[in-house]
Design an enzyme around this catalytic site. Structure first.
Site, PDB file in Angstrom:
ATOM      1  N   LYS A  95      43.919   3.080  54.008  1.00  0.00           N
ATOM      2  CA  LYS A  95      42.544   3.284  53.546  1.00  0.00           C
ATOM      3  C   LYS A  95      41.536   2.804  54.598  1.00  0.00           C
ATOM      4  O   LYS A  95      40.458   3.392  54.763  1.00  0.00           O
ATOM      5  CB  LYS A  95      42.312   2.566  52.224  1.00  0.00           C
ATOM      6  CG  LYS A  95      43.036   3.193  51.044  1.00  0.00           C
ATOM      7  CD  LYS A  95      42.563   4.603  50.754  1.00  0.00           C
ATOM      8  CE  LYS A  95      43.166   5.131  49.452  1.00  0.00           C
ATOM      9  NZ  LYS A  95      42.757   6.542  49.186  1.00  0.00           N
TER      10      LYS A  95
ATOM     11  N   TYR B  25      48.818  -4.021  47.527  1.00  0.00           N
ATOM     12  CA  TYR B  25      48.346  -2.752  48.091  1.00  0.00           C
ATOM     13  C   TYR B  25      48.887  -2.516  49.495  1.00  0.00           C
ATOM     14  O   TYR B  25      49.072  -1.381  49.916  1.00  0.00           O
ATOM     15  CB  TYR B  25      46.819  -2.731  48.082  1.00  0.00           C
ATOM     16  CG  TYR B  25      46.217  -1.358  47.956  1.00  0.00           C
ATOM     17  CD1 TYR B  25      46.677  -0.446  47.014  1.00  0.00           C
ATOM     18  CD2 TYR B  25      45.159  -0.965  48.775  1.00  0.00           C
ATOM     19  CE1 TYR B  25      46.109   0.806  46.893  1.00  0.00           C
ATOM     20  CE2 TYR B  25      44.576   0.279  48.659  1.00  0.00           C
ATOM     21  CZ  TYR B  25      45.058   1.158  47.712  1.00  0.00           C
ATOM     22  OH  TYR B  25      44.484   2.411  47.593  1.00  0.00           O
TER      23      TYR B  25
END
Length: 260
Positions: free
Chosen positions: A161, A154
């Site tokens: 995020k 990720y």
């Protein structure tokens, strides 16, 4: 039978396919009585086609959240369809390929900047662009993926995020005096177009289906849609700056449970 969103006018971003979480939210919101306006970017004809598959076909407005002109005219474009809005869903994220897939130490700043701008700064950009439509009160909801820990593959999207989750708190601070609630839903993995673009994302899918205490469906967006709808409704009048996990309970457990 009345719905929890009766009379609400909602602006929903991030609809690309029927698998998009934004589509699931738009569909459920309409079923709960809301009037929906969608935004799209790049593949506008595709979004318009998908919009016709909703229970009630919804209008689509072009919006690039990195384009100041698009943001400046958002309120005027929305007013062509509704005279104001009561809620906004931010369902927008993007990172260049170099920012994903295990390349964390080698990603150039330019690509990191793109990921942060599109995935985090756009939350503030969308909120402020929509503000003239909201009057005094309403709800803004964004979608995140648990940024409290580092995940395989990720990489810089995880960092983006984390920035999104921090921005959520600051927006809650600044929008609170206007009567506007700002919250995030931290969703478990779904087989969306965005997820499929992340190399190695299958690792998330396998882990979630095994470890989530409640179990987890990779293809059913309704649990997320229901949570978003609840936050967009009047059911949480004193909740802001919150991150609501809709992930089958995955975030709350450590190692995989073994049955005796």
């Amino acid at each position: 039978m009345s719905g929890i969103l009766d009379g609400k006018r909602l602006l929903i971003t991030g609809v690309i396919t029927e698998q998009s979480l934004g589509f699931g939210v738009a569909k459920y919101a309409q079923e709960q009585g809301a009037e929906v306006v969608l935004t799209g970017f790049g593949r506008l004809s595709l979004v318009e086609r998908i919009a016709k598959k909703l229970p009630t076909p919804a209008p689509v407005i072009e919006l690039d959240v990195t384009d100041a002109e698009h943001l400046d005219r958002l309120a005027d474009e929305v007013r062509k369809h509704v005279d104001g809005i009561d809620g906004v869903l931010h369902s927008i994220a993007y990172a260049p390929p170099s920012a994903l897939g295990g390349n964390f130490l080698n990603t150039p700043w330019e690509d990191v900047a793109t990921a942060v701008q599109v995935s985090a700064f756009s939350y503030k950009s969308l909120a402020t662009a929509a503000l003239p439509l909201m009057g005094n009160g309403g709800s803004i909801v964004g979608l995140t993926f648990d940024a409290s820990q580092a995940w395989p593959v990720y990489d810089w999207m995880g960092v983006a995020k984390a920035a999104l989750e921090s921005a959520n708190r600051y927006l809650a601070r600044d929008f609170g005096p206007k009567g506007i609630r700002v919250n995030l839903v931290s969703a478990g993995p779904q087989r969306t177009m965005a997820a499929k673009s992340i190399p190695g994302f299958e690792a998330f899918e396998e882990a979630w289906t095994k470890r989530a205490p409640l179990g987890w469906s990779l293809t059913d967006s309704e649990p997320v849609a229901k949570a978003v709808a609840a936050l967009l409704s009047d059911l949480f009048p004193a909740t802001s700056g919150e991150i609501l996990h809709v992930d089958g309970g995955f975030h709350a457990v450590g190692v995989e449970r073994t049955e005796k």
